[in-house]
Every structure is written in C-alpha cells, then in structure tokens.
Design a protein around this motif. Structure first.
Motif: not given
Lengths: 581, 229
Positions: B148-153
C-alpha cells in the motif's frame, strides 16, 4: 478419590490386616478341626470301654438299639476276624476283618483306631476297636458328621474374619485418608499459588512430619509472596521513572532492533504506537545517518557515544542521543540503551541569545553612526555655520539620548530578567502617580491633539507597587498609546476591581492596532510590529519587554488585546495593598 | 531473530544490505534537505558540505553493490531472496543518482547565492519535502514489504510534477519582465528539475518494491497502457 498415595497406604494397611486375619483364620480352623477329631476319638474310646462293660453277649443281642442310641455303627469281630454281629449290615458278604488296621492295633496294643474309606458304607469313617472277652468291639462313625461340626466352626471363623476385615477396611481407609488429606490440601494450595491466586494457606493441625511440611510450605510461600511484592514495587518504581522521564529512552535488543521505548519517546515520535516501532531498527525509525554512524561507533568500541541529529517531523526536533551498551546480559547479549534528549529548546535559546547580541549591536550602531557622522561633518567645517551646527548638535543630542535610553532600558531589563531588581513596595494611588506621568506624556499628547480620559472611580483602592517602577510602566504604555494613535485620537485610562485582591488598569487607545498574529510576540526583546515606524518614533524595542518583566516582578500580569485599525487595550493587573483588602 | 536460512550469516548479509540501503536513503534525504536549506538560508557553506558529503553515498553505493554481487555469486539465492537482491541493486542505483542530484542542487545553490534573490523560495522547499518523504516512504515500504505504502509513493510523483510546472511558469514571467533575472531563473529551474528527477527516482524505488512483493514489473505500466495505481 483419585489419589495414588491413598491407594498405596490403604492397600498396604489392608493387605497387612487381611494377611493377619487369613493366617489367624486358617490357624484357628485347623486347630478347631483337629480338636473336634481328637474329642470324637476320645469320646468313642470312652463309649467303647463303657460298652465293653456290658459284656459281649449283651452287645451282640442289643447291638441295633445300642447303635441307635449312641449314633454309632457297632461291629463285633471274633478273634479270627469274622464279623459276628453288626449294627448296620447283614453279616453275609462281609469279609475277614482281622487285617484291618484298627483290629491289628487293638490286638497288639489293646486299642486301635483308623480313618478309612468304608467300602460297605461308601463313606470316610473313623474306626475305634478294642478287645473284649475273646472278641473285638469296633465302633465306627462317619467322618461326615464330624465335618459337619467342623464346617459350622469354619463358618463361624469365616464370618468373624469377614467382620474383622470390614473393620480393618474402614480403619485403613480412615488412617490413610488422614495421612493423605493434608498432603492433598498442600498440593492444591501450591497449585493455586502457581496459577497466581492468593488462596488461604492450609491449616497445619497435625503435629507430625506432614504438619511440619505443610508449615514449611506456608513459610516458603509467604516469603515468596514477600519477595514478589518487593520485586513488583521495585518494578513499578522503575517503570514510573522510565515513563516519567523528560528524556526519550529506547532499548535495542541484541539484533539491534527496538525492544521497548518510554512514553516520552512515543511523544517525540509523534505518538507512534509501540507496536509500530518494536522490532524495527534505528534507521527505519529515525532515518538518520548520524545516529547510525554513532551506533556503529558504539558497536566497534562498546563504550558510550553521543550523537546530535535532527528528527524530521513537524516541528523538527534536534535530539542528542546518548548510547550506552547494556552490560551483563547472558549469551553475549549486546543490548543498547539510547537516551534521547530534546535540545530544540536549548538550541532556540542559543539562537535567541545570538539574535539578542546582533540586535543590541544593531540598535547601538545606528545612533552611534549618526553621532560619528555628524561630528565628522562638524569637524570638517560645518561648525563654522552656526545654524547648521546647531541643527547637527541637536541631532547628535537626540541620538546620544536615544543611546542613553537604550542602555538604561537594557540595564533595567537585565536586572529584572535575572530577578535581581529590587522593588520598594508601598501603597500607591493610581490617580496620584498617573498625574505625574501625564505631566510628561501630556505634552506629547497635546501636540498630537490626543485627548487623555481618566475613568478612575473615587473608591479605587491603593495598589502595592514600587513608585518609580509603576511610573515607568505607566509611562511606557501611555507613551506607546500616544505614539501609535493618530492626531485627534483618544487615550483612556480606566481602573476596576474585577478580581478580588487585584486592581485592573486598562489603557485603551484609538490607534492603529496590532495584527492578531503579532500579539504573542509582543513581549520579546527588540520585537517590533512595524520596524521602520517604531524606530522613526524613537523606540528602543524594549519598552513592552520591560513592562512584562516589571509586571511579573510585581506579581501582576500584562495582557494586550487589539483590533487592527481600531485600537489597542493594555490591561495591567496589580495586587491591591494589603490593609485595604 | 528467527533463522529462516540454514546459515545465519547469510541472513546477516541480507540484513546488512537492507541497512546499507536505509543508511544511503537517510544520507541522500539529509543531503536534499541541506541543499534546499542552503538555498533558502543563503548558506553557501552548507551547500559545499552537501557537495563533499556525497562521497559517503558513493562509498555505500559501491559497498552495497559488492555485497549484492558476492551474495549472488556465493549463495546462489532463489525465489524471494533473489528478487530482494535484484531489487537492492536497482534501489541502490536510484539512491546513488539521487545523491548526485542533491549535489547538482547544491552546486546551483552556490552560484545562486552570489546572485541577487529574485523571489522568495516557497515552492522549492515544498517540492523537496515531498520528494524526501517519497524516498523515506519507498524505503519504508521496502523494509516493511508494504505494498500500500509503495503504491501511495507512486501517486505522490504527480504533486511534484505539478509544483515544477508551477515554478517554471512563474519563472518564465520573471524572465520576460527583466532579462537580468534570466540567469538566476535558469538556475532555479535547474534546481526544480533536479528535485523533480529525484521524485522520479523515488518512484522508481517504489516500483521495485512492488516488484519485490508481487513479482510484477510495474515500471512502464503507463506507457504500456495499463492503469496507473
């Protein structure tokens, strides 16, 4: 009753009792049956001797009735072994009896006896024979009759044994239970203690070894509780210190991962939950290479190191991390304690000090430059022109006075900031001091056509203040009010007792006002809302700062409220003189 | 630590690669912060410190690469570990480039600080803050395997691009008004461009994290007609 110990003790007791009963019973019944046989034999001998007295012929004729009466079989045998008379059988068919053991014995010893199976009667029989008048008298009795007696005896012994066994069963049960019960109670107690309950200790009524054992267990458990309580108290103490510390603390495990942190650390990390931080490395949480480098140094040298770094967050924190290797853990555990101290405040103070020096230098340099400039101009010939010279000299005077004011203000400020300034407190009436102050400010107000209104009730109580300092406060505030109020405006001085024990003096103007965002910074040294204007009006930038500190020294307070473009109200809260309270 | 592998030193080596990436990330993040601070504060000394500080990033870059190659050669990792090492090599490259760009910014700042300031720097620090957060979050996603965090970045990149456009437009008007402003305006534009490139690299790291977790290569998703996350 699922108790092995009980079964053991019980089984032991019962086996011993049962064995004893069995042995006794066997012995008894043997003894009794032997007794019965002996008595029967003696009886039969006596009967035979008695019958012998009757004489051979009488017996022979009366044989049936005698047999019936004595309940015996009676046989008469002549010396050659032929049966001459028999109470039960026909004589025919009976063989020679001479070599029967009882007859042989009777012939040789005068009395014979034997136990044999009688083929004629098909029973075990007891035979007793004795010689009478040229013949042998033989008496016989079926052993069955004797057995009957023995059996009834056996039955008696058996019943008795059964009763005794039942008794011993009950006794063994009672005895074993009384041994096992306290042990079981102690066991249950220990189980409860282990599971964390605090049960009532079992009573140690017995005075034997088991009782002592239970007593010892109680003692040990009590001591254990005592130590646990002490350990818990110690732990609570340490936990309180740990969580209450002003420094953030992080403990790293031997794999350099965060094990625990205290409450302050959570705050520094903007309330990140411990579960989010646990098990992660310093780099993952702090993103600081300086911190990581320091940690490496600690790993290499195993001695405390310190590192300063900025924790990126909003607002950022300047932290000093002190890392201490945690000694004394097993398995070569290299745990680390890191104490984070927040230096942001210290850094801010440092910054303020540097700013202050820069400000003071700047404030002093401006009038000094003017003075030096004008003096140089005068020296280089302007002194000849009297008009110019007078103008220049008055400018020099202005600047010198400003310099003087600045130094005075700085002195006052530093004295009261260090709380070294002494106040000569006395009872002062506002109206009285205000008149003197207005004599100074009034001229300036008059020039700008500003009306000064006094709204001071007759009954206004005197306040407790230092006369000169109070005048200085009023002068500063009124001077500001007049300075920042346009021509034709109005300045009001009002007094009211709003809080018991305090007098509130309000100085309001109809001036330019102060933007809301600037209000909190007003007490700062050299802080000016409008820098150019203030300096133009001859301010040092220290006035309100001085008032703030003087008010604090008077146990009072200054509040400023303002609406931009409409005016400013300064509220001064002074303690009322004691006598009139 | 649980021992997933037969050799704990293997686990240790992987961990060291991870730590190296994080340290490199922290260093370039600090470098960007300092470079922008040196611009805002007009602190040329700080800018020089950034330029000389890049040596550290380069050292770590070589160190990580050597470790990765040694792991590949000696341990013959399979599956997840192989993917991790492939990711580490690429992320390492991104970080090294980011470090160079921080130096580029610092070099422009040295020049800019000698020229009169043509405008207050507001959007540049904002851009830099977003780019730094992207680096931090993408590495965080790498360590925590947080998809999720990677996609947010990957979505954040948009904001940086917008800010860069805004700065460019603003600077063009400045240049048209006064030709003397052309030189500083060009330098500022280069600073903005470098920050924009940094955010692209951070996005690249996030792509690699998605690859690490899912095994899918999402790098050219947009150009190949797939939906962006």
């Amino acid at each position: 009753m699922n108790s092995r110990l009980f079964l053991k003790i019980f089984g032991c007791c019962f086996t011993v009792a049962a064995l004893a009963v069995l042995v006794a019973a066997v012995f008894l019944s043997r003894q009794m049956s032997a007794d019965v046989a002996r008595r029967t034999r003696v009886d039969m001998k006596a009967q035979g001797q008695t019958l012998a007295l009757l004489g051979r012929d009488t017996i022979a004729t009366q044989i049936s009735s005698i047999a019936k009466r004595t309940d015996l079989r009676i046989t008469l045998i002549d010396l050659s072994g032929n049966v001459t008379a028999d109470s039960d059988d026909d004589l025919a068919g009976l063989d020679n009896h001479l070599n029967r053991p009882e007859i042989q014995q009777a012939r040789l010893r005068g009395l014979g006896e034997s136990i044999r199976y009688s083929r004629s009667l098909k029973k075990d029989m007891l035979y007793v024979a004795l010689p009478i008048e040229g013949a042998y008298l033989r008496l016989a009795k079926p052993l069955g009759e004797m057995d009957e007696e023995v059996r009834s005896l056996h039955r008696f012994v058996f019943r008795l044994s059964a009763i005794v066994l039942l008794f011993s069963l009950a006794l063994a049960a009672y005895f074993s239970w009384s041994l096992v019960r306290p042990i079981r109670a102690a066991k249950r107690y220990l189980e409860q203690v282990r599971s964390g309950e605090r049960p009532n200790p079992p009573s140690a009524r017995a005075t034997d070894e088991i009782g002592e054992l239970v007593e010892h267990i109680n003692g040990v458990v009590n001591e254990l509780y005592g130590r646990m309580r002490a350990a818990q108290e110690e732990r609570q103490k340490l936990e309180a210190v740990f969580s209450g510390m002003a420094e953030g603390i992080v403990v790293l495990d031997e794999n350099h991962r965060i094990e625990i942190m205290n409450r302050r650390m959570e705050e520094m990390l903007l309330d990140r939950r411990p579960s989010e931080v646990q098990g992660r490395t310093l780099l993952e949480i702090f993103h600081s290479s300086a911190l990581q480098d320091a940690f490496r140094r600690l790993q290499d040298r195993r001695e405390p190191v310190t590192a300063e770094f900025t924790l990126e967050r909003d607002p950022p924190l300047i932290l000093e991390a002190r890392m201490i290797p945690l000694a004394g853990t097993e398995a070569g555990g290299k745990r680390t304690v890191i104490v984070f101290q927040d230096l942001s405040h210290i850094k801010k103070l440092e910054r303020m000090r540097i700013d202050f020096v820069a400000n003071v230098t700047h404030e002093i340099r401006t009038p000094l430059t003017a003075i030096i400039g004008f003096v140089e101009t005068l020296q280089s010939g302007a002194v000849a022109n009297e008009e110019t010279a007078r103008k220049f000299l008055s400018t020099i005077q202005d600047n010198a006075q400003r310099l003087n004011r600045l130094v005075e203000d700085l002195l006052t400020l530093s004295r009261f900031e260090l709380r070294e300034g002494t106040l000569h407190l006395e009872n002062l009436f506002l109206a009285e001091v205000l008149d003197k102050v207005l004599a100074v400010v009034g001229a300036k107000a008059g020039e700008k056509d500003i009306k000064v209104v006094k709204e001071i009730p007759e009954a206004t109580p005197p306040i407790l203040a230092d006369r000169d300092r109070f005048a200085q406060i009023l002068l500063n505030i009124l001077d500001n009010a007049v300075k920042f109020t346009p021509n034709g405006g109005r300045v009001t001085v009002a007094a009211s007792s709003e809080e018991p024990g305090f007098l509130t003096i309000r100085i309001s103007d109809t001036g330019i006002g102060i933007p809301k965002g600037e209000l909190p910074r007003l007490g700062e040294r050299f802080y000016r809302v409008d820098k150019a204007r203030s300096r133009e009006l001859g301010g040092t930038g220290l006035g309100l700062s001085i008032v703030k500190h003087l008010m604090r020294a008077h146990q009072g307070r200054m509040d400023i409220d303002s609406v931009l473009g409409h005016g400013t109200t300064v509220s001064l809260r002074f303690p009322v003189a004691k006598e009139t309270r | 630590m649980e021992k997933k592998h037969t050799s704990s030193s293997y686990e240790q080596e992987l961990q060291e690669v991870k730590e190296g990436l994080l340290q490199s990330g922290a260093l370039v993040e600090e470098a960007i912060g300092k470079a922008v601070k040196s611009l805002v504060d007009g602190d040329t000394e700080l800018a020089h410190a950034v330029i000389s500080g890049d040596r550290r990033v380069d050292e770590i870059d070589i160190d990580i690469e050597e470790r990765c190659i040694r792991l590949l050669a000696l341990r013959q990792p399979a599956a997840t570990d192989l993917r991790f090492i492939a990711t580490a090599i690429k992320v390492n490259g991104h970080l090294e480039r980011i470090g160079d760009m921080a130096v580029n910014i610092a070099e422009r700042v040295v020049l800019l600080n000698d020229l009169p300031r043509i405008k207050p720097y507001v959007d540049i620090p904002r851009m830099a803050d977003i780019a730094r957060k992207m680096i931090r979050d993408s590495l965080d996603a790498l360590v925590r395997q947080d998809l999720d965090l990677a996609n947010r970045v990957r979505r954040e990149d948009e904001k940086v691009d917008q800010l860069e456009d805004q700065i460019t437009r603003e600077l063009i008007t400045f240049m048209m008004e006064d030709p003397r402003r052309i030189h500083p305006a060009l330098l500022i534009m280069q600073v903005a461009k470098n920050i924009e490139r940094i955010s692209d690299h951070a996005e690249g790291i996030a792509h690699m994290v998605v690859f690490l977790i899912t095994g899918r290569i999402v790098r050219h998703a947009r150009s190949m007609g797939e939906e962006a996350p």
